[in-house]
Write an enzyme that holds these catalytic residues in place. Structure first.
Site, mmCIF file in Angstrom:
data_model
loop_
_atom_site.group_PDB
_atom_site.id
_atom_site.type_symbol
_atom_site.label_atom_id
_atom_site.label_comp_id
_atom_site.label_asym_id
_atom_site.label_seq_id
_atom_site.Cartn_x
_atom_site.Cartn_y
_atom_site.Cartn_z
ATOM 1 N N GLY A 77 82.908 -11.739 16.092
ATOM 2 C CA GLY A 77 83.947 -11.393 17.064
ATOM 3 C C GLY A 77 84.400 -9.953 16.880
ATOM 4 O O GLY A 77 85.532 -9.603 17.205
ATOM 5 N N TYR B 270 94.123 -25.566 19.554
ATOM 6 C CA TYR B 270 94.058 -24.310 18.776
ATOM 7 C C TYR B 270 94.649 -24.519 17.377
ATOM 8 O O TYR B 270 94.038 -24.141 16.371
ATOM 9 C CB TYR B 270 94.827 -23.216 19.529
ATOM 10 N N LYS C 163 92.943 -24.303 13.582
ATOM 11 C CA LYS C 163 93.372 -23.331 12.574
ATOM 12 C C LYS C 163 93.839 -24.020 11.282
ATOM 13 O O LYS C 163 93.617 -23.494 10.188
ATOM 14 C CB LYS C 163 94.452 -22.411 13.156
HETATM 15 P P1 NAI Z 1 89.750 -11.353 21.076
HETATM 16 O O1 NAI Z 1 89.562 -12.273 22.233
HETATM 17 O O2 NAI Z 1 90.346 -10.008 21.341
HETATM 18 O O3 NAI Z 1 88.361 -11.152 20.299
HETATM 19 C C1 NAI Z 1 87.548 -12.249 19.973
HETATM 20 C C2 NAI Z 1 86.095 -11.812 20.017
HETATM 21 O O4 NAI Z 1 85.296 -12.957 19.651
HETATM 22 C C3 NAI Z 1 85.616 -11.374 21.408
HETATM 23 O O5 NAI Z 1 84.967 -10.112 21.361
HETATM 24 C C4 NAI Z 1 84.650 -12.478 21.832
HETATM 25 O O6 NAI Z 1 83.567 -11.998 22.641
HETATM 26 C C5 NAI Z 1 84.162 -12.989 20.464
HETATM 27 N N1 NAI Z 1 83.639 -14.351 20.534
HETATM 28 C C6 NAI Z 1 84.131 -15.399 21.258
HETATM 29 N N2 NAI Z 1 83.338 -16.463 21.112
HETATM 30 C C7 NAI Z 1 82.321 -16.099 20.302
HETATM 31 C C8 NAI Z 1 81.172 -16.755 19.805
HETATM 32 N N3 NAI Z 1 80.899 -18.023 20.164
HETATM 33 N N4 NAI Z 1 80.346 -16.091 18.975
HETATM 34 C C9 NAI Z 1 80.594 -14.790 18.641
HETATM 35 N N5 NAI Z 1 81.657 -14.108 19.102
HETATM 36 C C10 NAI Z 1 82.513 -14.755 19.918
HETATM 37 O O7 NAI Z 1 90.619 -12.199 20.036
HETATM 38 P P2 NAI Z 1 91.523 -11.831 18.760
HETATM 39 O O8 NAI Z 1 92.927 -12.077 19.141
HETATM 40 O O9 NAI Z 1 91.135 -10.547 18.182
HETATM 41 O O10 NAI Z 1 91.100 -13.023 17.797
HETATM 42 C C11 NAI Z 1 90.349 -12.867 16.606
HETATM 43 C C12 NAI Z 1 90.711 -14.002 15.671
HETATM 44 O O11 NAI Z 1 92.086 -13.880 15.299
HETATM 45 C C13 NAI Z 1 90.568 -15.387 16.298
HETATM 46 O O12 NAI Z 1 90.040 -16.295 15.335
HETATM 47 C C14 NAI Z 1 91.999 -15.760 16.662
HETATM 48 O O13 NAI Z 1 92.180 -17.148 16.707
HETATM 49 C C15 NAI Z 1 92.744 -15.127 15.491
HETATM 50 N N6 NAI Z 1 94.159 -14.873 15.733
HETATM 51 C C16 NAI Z 1 94.587 -14.052 16.732
HETATM 52 C C17 NAI Z 1 95.941 -13.820 16.901
HETATM 53 C C18 NAI Z 1 96.480 -12.899 17.945
HETATM 54 O O14 NAI Z 1 97.709 -12.813 18.119
HETATM 55 N N7 NAI Z 1 95.632 -12.175 18.677
HETATM 56 C C19 NAI Z 1 96.954 -14.466 16.031
HETATM 57 C C20 NAI Z 1 96.391 -15.323 15.020
HETATM 58 C C21 NAI Z 1 95.044 -15.520 14.886
#
Ligand code: NAI
Length: 271
Positions: A12, A155, A159
């Site tokens: 990701g 979700y 987690k």
């Molecule tokens: P984001 O949506 O900006 O980035 C996630 C990336 O993962 C994207 O580039 C997407 O293309 C990629 N992705 C999705 N499915 C995939 C797959 N099957 N295989 C490979 N890549 C894949 O999301 P964000 O917010 O940066 O999230 C990153 C992590 O942080 C996640 O696990 C999320 O649950 C966690 N998180 C995010 C928070 C927030 O406030 N943004 C808070 C707490 C946890």
């Protein structure tokens, strides 16, 4: 574990927290492999890192596919010989009362948020143990890994499971006397595209799920940390060798409250 040399892989890595981590790790001197299901995003991030003088390579991978993760691990070890940091970061969102969640959406969320972490561990950790030098696995959960709330059953369940899986991995690595360590990352709000990418995947009926999801999307954008700043906190925690890694001070406070609730066998509370 100073995270200033060697190779790191971030799933990701093409957006949000993953992108922030890629940039921070490359600035510290690591070669960073940007692995994302969206190759265009991964390439854009790798290109930006290289333009800034760092080393990064884009890879297309779907973390839900164990065979693809295995192939990627083989390729990484063939080309780089070792992996100093694996960040299982890819994750997606959805919303809805527990009984409203579409089973297909439940499955696809678990496939990314939970199975994806498992596939990352299964593909890379045996090779990381085999390399015989220190390495870190960082699994990205959320403060939602130690809290509960309405409309977020899928979700939050994913987690909590990532936290449990990471603690069990800690035991397994200690049992075999491995030099590989594990950390679990519990970010608070970070301003990313996670809610926008989920689109209208919260039920839009009378239950309020759609409104709740929209409020979370807006909160994420208005209150979220910049991903590059959040990544600095995460990398600092990983470099110190912390097991629990946070992006802000609310994370430890929410963990303390969870501890108290369990100790007192209290009813669930919302953060
Ligand atoms: P984001 O949506 O900006 O980035 C996630 C990336 O993962 C994207 O580039 C997407 O293309 C990629 N992705 C999705 N499915 C995939 C797959 N099957 N295989 C490979 N890549 C894949 O999301 P964000 O917010 O940066 O999230 C990153 C992590 O942080 C996640 O696990 C999320 O649950 C966690 N998180 C995010 C928070 C927030 O406030 N943004 C808070 C707490 C946890």
């Amino acid at each position: 574990m100073t995270l200033t040399s060697g190779t790191a892989l971030v799933t990701g890595g093409g957006s949000g927290i993953g992108e922030g981590l890629v940039r921070r790790l490359a600035e510290r001197g690591m070669t960073v492999l940007v692995a994302d299901v969206d190759l265009g995003r991964a390439e854009a991030v790798a290109e930006r890192v290289r333009a800034d003088g760092g080393e990064a390579v884009a890879h297309s991978v779907d973390v839900t596919d164990p065979a693809a993760m295995g192939r990627l691990a083989g390729e990484v070890f063939e080309r780089h010989g070792s992996l100093e940091l694996l960040v299982n970061n890819a994750g997606i969102e959805t919303g809805g009362r527990v009984w409203e969640i579409d089973p297909a959406r439940w499955r696809s969320l678990m496939a990314v948020n939970l199975d994806g972490v498992f596939h990352g561990v299964a593909a890379f950790v045996p090779r990381m143990i085999g390399q015989g030098s220190p390495a870190t696995v960082a699994n990205v959960a959320s403060v939602g890994g130690v809290t509960t709330m309405p409309f977020q059953g899928a979700y939050i369940a994913s987690k909590h499971a990532v936290v449990g899986l990471s603690e069990c991995l800690f035991h397994d690595l200690a049992d075999v006397g491995s030099a590989v360590r594990v950390s679990v990352v519990l970010p608070g709000w970070v301003r990313t595209r996670i809610f926008a990418d989920a689109g209208g995947l919260a039920p839009q009926g009378d239950s309020g799920a759609g409104e709740h999801f929209e409020a979370m999307r807006v909160s994420n954008l208005e209150r979220g940390l910049d991903p590059y700043d959040a990544a600095e906190r995460i990398v600092d925690g990983l470099a110190r060798g912390d097991f629990w890694v946070f992006t802000d001070d609310r994370g430890p406070e929410l963990m303390r409250r969870r501890g108290e609730q369990l100790l007192e066998r209290g009813l669930p509370t919302q953060p």
